[in-house]
Design a protein around this motif. Structure first.
Motif, mmCIF file in Angstrom:
data_model
loop_
_atom_site.group_PDB
_atom_site.id
_atom_site.type_symbol
_atom_site.label_atom_id
_atom_site.label_comp_id
_atom_site.label_asym_id
_atom_site.label_seq_id
_atom_site.Cartn_x
_atom_site.Cartn_y
_atom_site.Cartn_z
ATOM 1 N N PRO A 64 1.074 -1.416 0.232
ATOM 2 C CA PRO A 64 -0.110 -0.008 -0.205
ATOM 3 C C PRO A 64 0.767 0.745 0.002
ATOM 4 O O PRO A 64 0.668 2.429 0.422
ATOM 5 N N PHE A 65 2.017 1.619 -0.536
ATOM 6 C CA PHE A 65 2.699 2.563 -0.484
ATOM 7 C C PHE A 65 3.657 2.754 -2.122
ATOM 8 O O PHE A 65 4.048 1.603 -2.614
ATOM 9 N N PHE A 66 3.151 3.361 -2.444
ATOM 10 C CA PHE A 66 3.223 4.374 -4.367
ATOM 11 C C PHE A 66 3.975 4.912 -4.195
ATOM 12 O O PHE A 66 3.709 6.027 -4.626
ATOM 13 N N GLN A 67 5.090 4.868 -3.575
ATOM 14 C CA GLN A 67 6.406 6.299 -3.444
ATOM 15 C C GLN A 67 6.467 6.008 -5.302
ATOM 16 O O GLN A 67 7.327 6.691 -5.147
ATOM 17 N N TRP A 68 6.640 5.044 -5.401
ATOM 18 C CA TRP A 68 7.092 5.047 -7.009
ATOM 19 C C TRP A 68 6.163 6.164 -7.480
ATOM 20 O O TRP A 68 6.818 6.424 -9.012
ATOM 21 N N ALA A 69 5.192 6.764 -7.144
ATOM 22 C CA ALA A 69 3.986 7.294 -8.474
ATOM 23 C C ALA A 69 4.700 8.589 -7.901
ATOM 24 O O ALA A 69 4.178 9.817 -8.772
ATOM 25 N N LEU A 70 5.439 9.478 -6.859
ATOM 26 C CA LEU A 70 6.073 10.411 -6.638
ATOM 27 C C LEU A 70 6.869 10.951 -7.452
ATOM 28 O O LEU A 70 6.445 12.773 -8.391
ATOM 29 N N PRO A 71 8.298 10.506 -8.167
ATOM 30 C CA PRO A 71 8.555 11.215 -9.190
ATOM 31 C C PRO A 71 8.086 11.095 -10.572
ATOM 32 O O PRO A 71 8.015 12.648 -11.683
ATOM 33 N N ALA A 72 6.493 10.711 -10.994
ATOM 34 C CA ALA A 72 5.838 10.601 -12.268
ATOM 35 C C ALA A 72 4.817 12.170 -11.736
ATOM 36 O O ALA A 72 3.922 12.171 -13.109
ATOM 37 N N CYS A 73 4.184 11.975 -10.932
ATOM 38 C CA CYS A 73 2.365 12.818 -11.033
ATOM 39 C C CYS A 73 2.881 14.200 -11.330
ATOM 40 O O CYS A 73 1.676 14.643 -11.598
ATOM 41 N N GLN A 74 4.093 14.699 -11.498
ATOM 42 C CA GLN A 74 3.830 16.133 -12.577
ATOM 43 C C GLN A 74 3.529 16.072 -13.740
ATOM 44 O O GLN A 74 3.300 17.378 -14.500
ATOM 45 N N TYR A 75 3.778 14.918 -14.269
ATOM 46 C CA TYR A 75 3.759 15.068 -15.592
ATOM 47 C C TYR A 75 2.556 14.020 -16.214
ATOM 48 O O TYR A 75 2.782 13.041 -17.214
ATOM 49 N N PHE A 76 1.758 13.807 -15.295
ATOM 50 C CA PHE A 76 0.402 13.086 -15.788
ATOM 51 C C PHE A 76 -0.934 13.774 -14.840
ATOM 52 O O PHE A 76 -1.212 14.685 -13.987
ATOM 53 N N SER A 77 -2.474 14.026 -16.344
ATOM 54 C CA SER A 77 -2.920 14.655 -15.177
ATOM 55 C C SER A 77 -3.831 13.938 -14.157
ATOM 56 O O SER A 77 -4.505 14.344 -13.933
ATOM 57 N N ASP A 78 -3.917 12.369 -14.524
ATOM 58 C CA ASP A 78 -4.819 11.659 -14.139
ATOM 59 C C ASP A 78 -4.309 10.115 -13.323
ATOM 60 O O ASP A 78 -2.961 9.673 -14.562
ATOM 61 N N ILE A 79 -3.830 9.850 -12.036
ATOM 62 C CA ILE A 79 -2.893 8.963 -12.154
ATOM 63 C C ILE A 79 -4.537 7.573 -10.763
ATOM 64 O O ILE A 79 -4.986 8.385 -9.983
#
Length: 260
Positions: A64-79
């Motif tokens: 339940p730990f999506f640390q991997w999405a943190l570097p990506a969040c500014q490059y996508f509209s929806d997650i």
């Protein structure tokens, strides 16, 4: 996929999300030196290149730990973040809504912002990810649409950290699950895999969970058979010599592949 069904029941009953986090992903664990500290720079480089971006990112994991999405969040509209158990989904929802008792992801956010050269913006980084998360559905790798009954547009990027290899105990099952997950990704989209290398088990408390042992040759074959071109494949040897009784992984794979 009998293996997935059997392991899903085992995970539902025995996987303790809070204990798993404490053992592998907190600042007091010895494992971040082998995982976050070495994978975060690769993730930041992948996304800052400007090549991996778009409207939708989907991340699926057993944890339940999506640390991997943190570097990506500014490059996508929806997650979209997805877990296989209700307990893990509940933990992600608590973090997303800042509910009492939510897990602390601040260490990961601080590390990523330092790598990006803006160490003071970690709070904004967490808030950005929280706002962009649209759903936290459950996945089932045995289905042709693993997020069914949820139906989504095909994603521009699919991240699978600690996912396929924790559910499938033979190579055939892994390949089948990979092809099912690939239906979530559009042609030309990017698949990012973060997986243990030559690992057969990991412990969460007193419970021993199986893990599919993979080498580089198998990873390359599986991606080729699933119609991916590999753009990056890094094999990161294990540095942590402590706690071999907790997990026997030899290292980590970081893969960035493009769907043909």
């Amino acid at each position: 996929m009998a293996f997935f069904s059997e392991l899903k029941e085992f995970h539902d009953r025995y996987l303790d999300p809070a204990l798993l986090m404490k053992m592998f992903f907190t600042k007091d664990s010895p494992f971040p030196d082998d995982t976050s500290n070495r994978i975060f720079p690769l993730l930041c480089k992948t996304f800052s290149s400007g090549v991996v971006k778009g409207e939708l990112l989907i991340a699926m994991s057993i944890v339940p730990f999506f640390q991997w999405a943190l570097p990506a969040c500014q490059y996508f509209s929806d997650i979209i973040l997805s877990c296989s158990t209700d307990k893990c989904i509940s933990e992600v929802e608590k973090w997303r809504t800042n509910a009492p008792g939510a897990m602390d992801w601040s260490q990961a956010a601080k590390m990523i912002c330092e790598i990006e050269g803006n160490g003071e913006s970690w709070i904004e980084k967490q808030i950005m990810l929280q706002k962009k998360i649209k759903q936290v559905p459950k996945y089932n790798l045995s289905k042709s649409n693993p997020l069914s009954p949820t139906v989504l547009p095909q994603a521009d990027c699919l991240i699978l950290p600690n996912c396929l290899e924790c559910h499938m105990m033979d190579e055939g099952g892994f390949c089948c699950a990979l092809k099912n997950c690939s239906t979530l990704l559009k042609k030309g989209g990017h698949l990012i895999l973060i997986m243990g290398s030559e690992e057969t088990f990991y412990m969460v408390g007193s419970c021993k969970f199986p893990h599919l042992s993979m080498d580089e040759g198998f990873v390359r074959r599986a991606l080729g058979e699933a119609d991916y071109d590999i753009e990056e494949l890094h094999v990161l040897p294990r540095h942590t010599e402590l706690l071999n009784s907790v997990s026997d992984y030899r290292g980590y794979f970081y893969v960035n592949a493009r769907k043909k």
